[in-house]
Every structure is written in structure tokens, then in C-alpha cells.
Design a protein around this motif. Structure first.
Motif, mmCIF file in Angstrom:
data_model
loop_
_atom_site.group_PDB
_atom_site.id
_atom_site.type_symbol
_atom_site.label_atom_id
_atom_site.label_comp_id
_atom_site.label_asym_id
_atom_site.label_seq_id
_atom_site.Cartn_x
_atom_site.Cartn_y
_atom_site.Cartn_z
ATOM 1 N N GLU A 128 0.957 -1.103 0.048
ATOM 2 C CA GLU A 128 0.327 0.238 -0.007
ATOM 3 C C GLU A 128 0.808 1.159 -0.140
ATOM 4 O OE1 GLU A 128 -2.952 2.161 -0.578
ATOM 5 O OE2 GLU A 128 -3.418 -0.049 -0.390
ATOM 6 N N THR A 129 1.906 1.229 0.728
ATOM 7 C CA THR A 129 2.943 2.293 0.753
ATOM 8 C C THR A 129 3.229 2.551 -0.714
ATOM 9 O OG1 THR A 129 3.660 1.899 2.984
ATOM 10 C CG2 THR A 129 5.064 3.284 1.647
ATOM 11 N N THR A 130 3.766 1.477 -1.554
ATOM 12 C CA THR A 130 4.101 1.691 -2.808
ATOM 13 C C THR A 130 3.174 2.439 -3.757
ATOM 14 O OG1 THR A 130 5.375 -0.113 -2.733
ATOM 15 C CG2 THR A 130 5.122 0.558 -4.863
ATOM 16 N N LEU A 131 2.009 2.052 -3.623
ATOM 17 C CA LEU A 131 0.659 2.412 -4.299
ATOM 18 C C LEU A 131 0.402 3.714 -3.890
ATOM 19 C CD1 LEU A 131 -1.629 -0.563 -4.063
ATOM 20 C CD2 LEU A 131 -0.231 0.200 -6.394
ATOM 21 N N GLY A 151 2.518 5.954 -2.832
ATOM 22 C CA GLY A 151 3.728 7.100 -3.139
ATOM 23 C C GLY A 151 3.672 7.360 -4.719
ATOM 24 N N ARG A 152 2.872 6.541 -5.368
ATOM 25 C CA ARG A 152 2.508 6.782 -6.968
ATOM 26 C C ARG A 152 1.329 7.736 -7.184
ATOM 27 N NH1 ARG A 152 2.785 0.361 -9.118
ATOM 28 N NH2 ARG A 152 5.077 0.151 -8.671
ATOM 29 N N ASN A 153 0.664 7.940 -5.986
ATOM 30 C CA ASN A 153 -0.625 8.947 -6.258
ATOM 31 C C ASN A 153 -0.027 10.466 -5.904
ATOM 32 O OD1 ASN A 153 -3.171 10.306 -5.986
ATOM 33 N ND2 ASN A 153 -4.103 8.377 -5.612
ATOM 34 N N LYS A 154 0.070 11.017 -6.738
ATOM 35 C CA LYS A 154 0.691 12.566 -6.328
ATOM 36 C C LYS A 154 -0.358 13.465 -5.633
ATOM 37 C CE LYS A 154 4.514 10.965 -8.284
ATOM 38 N NZ LYS A 154 5.616 10.556 -7.582
#
Length: 271
Positions: free
Chosen positions: A32-35, A37-40
Motif C-alpha cells: 500500500e505504501t508503494t501504491l 507513493g504513486r498517487n501524487k
């Protein structure tokens, strides 16, 4: 020899397949942290907005008679800064996370594995909750330095208020997500609670400066006890009776939110 080797291999595979709730939640939180981080857009709202809004409170405080409420600029701005972090870094961010993952069928797929419902929600919420925790600590340190605050006489109240706020906002985010249809509407549905909390929970205007009837009503809002405990930790003028009342109100809202999640949270897309 062959049978023994096969038995040991099977036992090793079984042991490797065994997972713990902590391990499952950690793996989910890492993904979830990775996802996240992709949502600016979510990152901007969660990290930047809570850093800017305290300046608005600081500007507004110059027009208030804070001495009448027994407060200073620091004891007004610091709880407000933590409240903004809870609202934007935790509550608003998690509404979007829960709704988008539901609409993408991620939650439905996770339920088919070993993860339990509470593990799915907790693991998904963990990055936002940790972000809110770290941000709140940094904001508290910043206010402590920049606004010349003294050391809190009752730090345990401030810590308790922050922890209760983190859990409550995560639970309320799940409730709001259950009422939200799409990822686009997830940008709108958190606004009513956010605005009511900002205006009525003592972030911009202390309850002591409001009319008695309005203040009595605002005391029952979900984030008001959190602000009361955090502010009381720095002012030291919160009595045991007032502290227990604030804790009871915060716990009551959290219990109601958890019940609502168990009853109405949706795991599949709403059509």
C-alpha cells in the motif's frame, strides 16, 4: 531415505507457508505504501495541506482574545496542526484508498486469501496512520520551536489524544468509504466531516470563545475530545473529570465507527 526426505520437504514447505497476522499486515502495508507513493494528488493533500493550514490559524489568532480562554498562540496552533494532519493525512487519504481499492477489486481478491477483514483494513490503513503520526510529531516539534512553547506539563494527555485520533480517523474513513460510490466522489464525501471538524472542534476557534449552547454541541463532535486532550497536555489545566469525559467521548465515537464498518462496509464495487 526417499520417504524421509519427502517428509522433511513437506514439513518445511508447510512451515514456510504458515504466516502470522503481523506478517500479513506488514506485507500489505508495504504494498500500500508503494501504491500511495504513486498517487501524487493524495500525497500533496496529505503532506502539504496540513503544513500550510496552521499558518491560517496563526493569522486568525491575532484577531482573537486568547487570554480570555486561557490560551496562547502556541496552544491554539499546535492542536490545530495535529488536527489538520489527522483530517488530511489520515481520514481524507484513507477514504480514497479504501474506495479505489474496492472499485479495483483489490479488497475482494484479498478476502479470498489468508487475510482477515480486520487485517485487510488495518494493513491498508497503516501507511496513512504512520504518516499522520510522524507528521503530527514533526508539526508539534515545529510549533514548539517556532512559537516558543514551554514543555507540556501533561504530555501523556497529548499522546493519548493523538493515538485516539489516529484510530478514530481510520475507522471513520472506512465508514465514509462505505458510503462513497466511486473514486471521483471520494474527493467530495470527506469534505462535510472535514469542514465541521475544522470549524467546530476548536481548531480555528477555541470552544471557550463560542456561545455556551454552541460550545456544548461542539463538545460532542468526534475530533473535539482529541483537540481537548492535546491542548490539555500543553496547558496543564485539564481536570481528571474533563480528561475522562474527553476519553469517553473519543472511545464512544470509535466504537460506533467500528460497529458501522462491520455492518455497512462494502467489499465489492457499488453498481
Amino acid at each position: 531415505m526417499s520417504a524421509t526426505t519427502t517428509t522433511h520437504s513437506a514439513a518445511g514447505a508447510a512451515n514456510a507457508a504458515v504466516t502470522t497476522p503481523r506478517g500479513r499486515m506488514t506485507a500489505l502495508a508495504r504494498a500500500e505504501t508503494t501504491l500511495l507513493g504513486r498517487n501524487k494528488g493524495t500525497l500533496f493533500a496529505a503532506l502539504f495541506v496540513p503544513l500550510v493550514l496552521p499558518f491560517s490559524v496563526w493569522s486568525a489568532s491575532r484577531e482573537m482574545d486568547l487570554a480570555e480562554a486561557g490560551l496562547t498562540t502556541g496552544t491554539l496552533v499546535l492542536p490545530a496542526a495535529i488536527g489538520f494532519s489527522l483530517l488530511f493525512a489520515v481520514y481524507s487519504a484513507l477514504v480514497g484508498v479504501f474506495v479505489v481499492r474496492r472499485e479495483e477489486l483489490v479488497l475482494k481478491r484479498l478476502r479470498t486469501g489468508e487475510l482477515r477483514d480486520v487485517e485487510i483494513l488495518s494493513g491498508s490503513a497503516m501507511p496513512a496512520v504512520l504518516s499522520g503520526l510522524v507528521q503530527s510529531v514533526l508539526l508539534a516539534v515545529g510549533c514548539f520551536v517556532l512559537l516558543d512553547l514551554s514543555a507540556p506539563p501533561a504530555p501523556h494527555l497529548a499522546v493519548l489524544g493523538l493515538l485516539l485520533g489516529l484510530v478514530m480517523c481510520a475507522a471513520l474513513a472506512a465508514v465514509t468509504a462505505g458510503l462513497t460510490r466511486t473514486g471521483e466522489s471520494a474527493q467530495v464525501t470527506p469534505l462535510p466531516f472535514t469542514f465541521v471538524s475544522m470549524l467546530g472542534s476548536g481548531m480555528f476557534v477555541p470552544l471557550d470563545l463560542l456561545p455556551d449552547r454552541l460550545a456544548s454541541f461542539c463538545e460532542l463532535l468526534p475530533l473535539t475530545p482529541v483537540m481537548t486532550l492535546v491542548r490539555g497536555g500543553w496547558t496543564g489545566d485539564l481536570s481528571a473529570y474533563e480528561a475522562l469525559g474527553a476519553v469517553a467521548t473519543a472511545v464512544a465515537w470509535t466504537v460506533v465507527a467500528v460497529f458501522a464498518v462491520r455492518r455497512w462496509f462494502r467489499w465489492e464495487p457499488r453498481h
